[in-house]
Write an enzyme that holds these catalytic residues in place. Structure first.
Site, short mmCIF file in Angstrom:
data_model
loop_
_atom_site.label_atom_id
_atom_site.label_comp_id
_atom_site.label_asym_id
_atom_site.label_seq_id
_atom_site.Cartn_x
_atom_site.Cartn_y
_atom_site.Cartn_z
N GLU A 174 -37.76 -39.30 52.20
CA GLU A 174 -38.70 -39.70 53.23
C GLU A 174 -39.99 -40.00 52.51
OE1 GLU A 174 -39.85 -36.93 56.47
OE2 GLU A 174 -41.62 -38.19 56.24
N CYS B 3 -46.89 -37.47 57.73
CA CYS B 3 -46.11 -38.68 57.50
C CYS B 3 -46.10 -39.56 58.75
CB CYS B 3 -44.68 -38.38 57.05
SG CYS B 3 -44.12 -36.73 57.45
#
Lengths: 533, 533
Positions: free
Chosen positions: A264, A301
Site C-alpha cells: 500500500e 494514507c
C-alpha cells in the site's frame, strides 16, 4: 549511544536474543521535542539474524498448518486482550515515540481499533468462512484456502504505531488468521512500542500453544537486506505499507521471486466538490475538508491531498474559507525527523509544477517538535492538466492542493488524469442538480479508485467487511484486495488447496463430509450451505 | 507466401480489418504432414494494430461496465451455442492445424468442454455470486467485485486450440464474465481455428449487443511488442498460458507496470508411488501412468513428467512394466515444427544431469509428422537430490522421468526438492500400509502444489467449482487463484469496488437494498443471505 550489549534484543524463534553483529544502531526520537529517548538503543540487523528468523519461520509454518483453526483464533483473542491490558504503557510509549495525541487518538481510537481488528481476525479464523470450502461430490474434488507454507514478511508504516504495526496491525492479523507465521519489521519511528507489542504477542503465543517462530520481529536492516529478505525462497508473501519508493522496490524484489506481494503505497485521494454542493453548503464542506486534511497532521494514507472545485463564484468563497481555516490552524507534530523536509520537498514539487501557495508552505520553526505549517495550494484546471503527474505528488503532511476547474466540461478530464487511488469522494447537491456531472465523473473514477465516497471525507477507515482499503496501481499493487476488513483481508495470505480424489480421512476437517462446526458455510454442489456433504 | 492484401484480417473494434504494415507473415502448418496449409497467410502485427485495439478496448470497457450482467451472460451462452453450431468446421480446422485427434479429443472432449465452460461463465455472470456483494448497513459501506476498467490481454497456449484459446477458452470466459473486454493473441499454431472462433465470438457479441471492441484478436506480434502491449497503461490485466520463458518475460513486464498478471507456466506434476501401492497394484499404476503421460502426446500442463518410486523389488517390476509400455507405444504427433527439437533438448538436459535412458529418447523420423519417441528415463534418488533443478526440467512431450528412491527416508527429501507445481499425486496402499509415509509427504507437498491427488493421475482437469488449476510459483505467479472452475476463475479479473456513503440510487443494482434477482447471495451485516438489506 549504547554499546552493543545493551541494545534491545530481537525476537527470534520464540526468544528475545541479542542481535548478532549489528550493522548499526539507533535510538527512538520524540518528534515533539526532537530529542532522542533514553533507555536501550535498537540494533540494525545483519543477514544472520534474518536467516535465523527465516529458518524458524519455516518450521513454524509447517506446525501452524496442522493446528486447529480454533487455536489460532485463541491466540488472536488472547493477544487482543493482552494489548488492552497493557494499554497505558503502550499509549504512553507510542505517544513519546510518535507525538500522536494520547487522547482521543491513541487511547480511544487506535488501540481499540487494533484489538478489535485482532478479534475480527480471530472470528474469521474460528468460523473459517474466509477460506471458502468448496465441495464437488460428483467430481470427487474439494478445495479450501489454506496457509502459504512459509512466513509472511510484514513491514509496517510510521503513521499507525498500533493499527498497522507489523507485529500487531491489519496485515499481521490477516496473515495469522490465514494460518501463517509472521516476520515483522518494526518501524524505526516507534521501536519501543513495537517491542512492547511483540512482548504481548509472544506471551499470547506461548499461552495458546502457537509454535515458537509464529511471531518474530527485528527492528531494522539495511535496504539491501530487506530486499534480499523479501526475495528469499523461504518467505511466502510480503506485505508493506509506506512510501511509494520503498514499496516499488519491495514489490520488484518479490515479483521477481514470484511471490505474492501486497504494497500500500501512496494516494492523494481526490475530493470533487460539484457546483450544486458548493452553492448549497460550501462552507460546511470546507470545514470538513480542513478537518480531514489536518487529522493526524495530514499523515494518513487516506488524507484528501487534492480537491477539485467546480467553477464559479461559490468556488472562490470555498477557497477563501479554506484559506482562513488553514492559516489559522496550528501545526501538528510530524512523525519523524525526516518528515518536515519530506513535506517541504513535496510542496516545492507542487509549486514548481505551477501551484500557487495560499497559506503555510514552510517548516514550522515556532514549535519545539518536528512540524510543518498547515498548507494550502491552488492551481487552475488547465495548469493541472498540463502536468498531472507532478501535481499528484503526495505530500505526507498537512497539505492540500485545490484544483479550480475552468469549466464544468473540464471536470471529467481532470478525473481522467487521476492515477490509481485508494479513494475518491464526490460532494454533490442534495437536490439532484449535480446528478449529470456526478454520473460522468463516476464512470471515470470508479475504475481508478478502491473506495468511492459521497458527501464524506476519506479519512477514517472503518474495519468493516465491506471496506476496501486498497485500490488500483500505484495506490497498491493489485486492485482486487483490501488490507482492512475481515474476512476479505485474510484471503490475500492464502493458497488454494485442492484435493482431488483424496481419501476422506486425509482431508482437512473443513472439507470432510461432516460440517466440523455445524455452522461453517461451504459451497457444496452449487450452493452455500451448512449441511453435511 | 501470400501478398499482404490476401493476408487474413485481424479483428479490431468490431470489424475484420487488414493489418496495417505487418512486420511479417506466416502460414499454418499441419504437424502431421509438416506441410504448410493452403488458404490465406496470417499477419504479424505492428504496433499501430495493437494501439487501435487498445483504444477500442478502453471504450468497450467503459461501456461493458454499464451493461446489465444478464447481457454478458447472454453473450457467453450465445457464443457457446455458436461454437457448437460450427463444431464440424472447427474440429476439422483444429485437427489440421494441431494434429490432435478428431475423436474423441477435439469433437467429443475439448469442444464440449469449451462450450460448457462458456456456459458456466454465463451462469456465474448471470447469478452474480462470483462478485461477492457485501453490505454493512451500520457503517453505510457496500462493496462488490466489478470489472477492471480496461481490456484483459489473453495469450492462449498451443496445446488446447479450443479450451484455452485466447478468444474462447477459460481465461477469455473468466475475463468476460467479470465484465471486461478481451484482446486475444491467437496462438500461431492454430490461427485458422482462432479465426473461426473469433468470427463466432463477434457474431455473438453483435447479436447480444456487446460493444464493438468487447472481443478483439490479432494473430501474432514480435516479442518486444507483446511485452510493450502487456505493460501498456490501457491494459487492465494479462493472462498467459505457455512456456516458462515467455511467461516470465510477460510477468516481468506486467509486474513492472503494476497490473494483475496470471501466468500458467510449467509443471512436472510429480507422482509418488509408495511401497504398499507398488506391491498391491504396481502394474495397474504403471498402465495409468503410461496412459496419462502419453495422452495428447504428453503435451498437457498436467502431464506427469516425473514419478518417484519407493524402493524395493516391486519398484523394479514397475520400471520394467513401464519400459515395455513406453517402448511399444507409437509416437503421437507434436503440435508445432519446433516441438520435436524442444523435447529433444529437454531430454538432453535430463540426461546430462544424470538420468539414464530406458526407452525412446529421439525425434521420431518414421512418421511423416512432427513427433518424438515415447521416452522413459530413470535416475536414482541420490542423483536427483544432487541436481533437483535440472532434473525437474519440463519436457513438453511424451517423456517421463522415474526417480527411484534409495530408501523410504529419502522420499520426503525428494518431495522437499520439488519446485511449485500445479499438481502432485500420491498412490498408496488401500489397506493403510503407506499411511505414515503419506502423512510425511502430504505435509511437504501440500504447500508446493495447487491440486493434490490420491490414486488418480493429474491429466484431465475437471471444470469444477472445486478445481484448482493453479499452484505456487513457478507453476503460476500466485498460489491463490485457479484458471479453471467458476465462479473462482472470474474473480482474478476484477477490482474490489467499494461504495462509502454513496447515495442509494447511485449504487449498482447488486448493492441496493432490494435483492435484484431475489436469488443473489450477498454478505449482509455478517451473514450470507438472499434477503433485502
Amino acid at each position: 549511544m549504547s554499546p552493543i550489549d545493551t541494545l534491545h534484543p530481537i525476537l527470534v524463534d520464540g526468544r528475545w536474543i541479542r542481535a548478532g553483529a549489528p550493522t548499526g544502531r539507533f535510538r527512538a526520537v520524540d518528534p515533539s521535542t526532537k530529542r532522542e529517548l533514553g533507555g536501550r538503543g535498537y540494533p540494525v540487523s545483519d543477514w544472520p539474524d534474518l536467516e535465523a528468523m527465516l529458518a524458524a519461520g519455516r518450521r513454524a509454518a509447517a506446525d501452524m498448518a496442522r493446528l486447529p483453526a480454533g487455536r489460532i483464533a485463541d491466540f488472536l483473542d488472547t493477544y487482543a486482550g493482552a494489548i488492552e491490558a497493557r494499554a497505558a504503557e503502550l499509549v504512553e510509549t507510542a505517544h513519546r515515540e510518535t507525538g500522536l495525541p494520547t487522547e482521543p487518538r491513541l487511547r480511544n481510537v487506535e488501540l481499540p481499533r487494533t484489538s478489535g481488528q485482532l478479534r475480527q481476525a480471530a472470528q474469521a479464523a474460528r468460523d473459517g468462512g474466509w477460506s471458502r470450502p468448496t465441495i464437488d461430490t460428483a467430481a470427487g474434488i474439494r478445495s479450501v484456502h489454506g496457509p502459504l507454507g512459509g512466513p509472511v514478511l510484514v513491514f509496517g508504516p510510521n503513521n499507525f504505531p498500533f493499527a498497522f504495526n507489523g507485529i500487531a496491525g491489519g496485515d499481521f492479523a490477516a496473515a495469522i488468521a490465514a494460518g501463517n507465521p509472521v516476520i515483522a519489521k518494526a518501524h524505526p519511528g516507534h521501536p519501543g512500542t513495537s517491542a512492547l507489542l511483540a512482548e504481548a504477542a509472544l506471551a499470547s503465543a506461548e499461552a495458546t500453544g502457537l509454535p515458537a517462530g509464529a511471531v518474530q520481529m527485528f527492528f531494522h536492516a539495511d535496504v539491501g537486506l530487506g530486499l534480499r529478505l523479501a526475495a528469499d525462497p523461504a518467505v511466502a508473501a510480503v506485505a508493506f505499507t509506506g512510501s511509494r519508493a520503498a514499496g516499488m522496490a519491495l514489490k520488484a524484489a518479490a515479483d521477481k521471486a514470484g511471490k505474492p506481494v501486497y504494497v500500500e503505497m501512496s494516494s492523494v485521494n481526490p475530493v470533487f466538490v460539484l457546483a450544486g454542493a458548493l452553492r448549497e453548503r460550501g462552507t460546511a464542506i470546507a470545514n470538513e475538508l480542513h478537518a480531514s486534511c489536518a487529522m493526524g497532521a495530514g499523515q494518513f494514507c487516506t488524507k484528501p491531498g487534492l480537491a477539485v472545485l467546480a467553477p464559479g463564484g461559490h468556488a472562490e468563497a470555498f477557497v477563501e474559507a479554506l484559506r482562513h481555516l488553514t492559516a489559522a490552524a496550528a501545526p501538528g507534530v510530524l512523525l519523524t525527523p525526516r518528515s518536515p523536509q519530506a513535506v517541504a520537498d513535496a510542496v516545492a514539487r507542487l509549486r514548481s509544477a505551477g501551484a500557487d501557495l495560499l497559506a503555510g508552505g514552510g517548516i514550522a520553526d515556532a514549535a519545539a517538535g518536528h512540524a510543518f505549517q498547515p498548507t494550502l495550494l491552488r492551481v487552475s484546471g488547465r495548469r493541472f492538466l498540463e502536468d498531472p503527474v507532478a501535481l499528484q505528488s503526495e505530500a505526507f503532511g498537512p497539505v492540500c492542493l485545490l484544483v479550480a476547474a475552468d469549466s464544468t466540461e473540464q471536470l471529467p478530464r481532470i478525473a481522467e488524469a487521476m492515477e490509481g487511488n485508494l479513494t475518491a469522494a464526490v460532494y454533490s447537491d442534495t437536490g439532484g442538480a449535480d446528478d449529470e456531472t456526478y454520473d460522468a465523473l463516476e464512470r471515470i473514477l470508479r475504475p481508478r479508485v478502491g473506495r468511492l465516497l459521497n458527501d464524506r471525507m476519506p479519512t477514517g477507515v472503518a474495519v468493516s467487511a465491506a471496506m476496501n482499503h486498497g485500490g488500483p496501481f500505484p495506490s497498491t499493487g493489485h486492485p482486487g484486495f483490501t488490507a482492512v476488513g475481515f474476512p476479505a483481508a485474510a484471503i490475500r495470505f492464502s493458497a488454494l488447496h485442492c484435493y482431488d480424489n483424496v481419501r476422506h480421512h486425509r482431508l482437512p476437517p473443513s472439507l470432510r463430509d461432516h460440517n466440523p462446526t455445524g455452522a461453517l458455510l461451504r459451497w457444496i454442489d452449487g450452493e452455500w450451505t451448512t449441511r453435511d456433504a
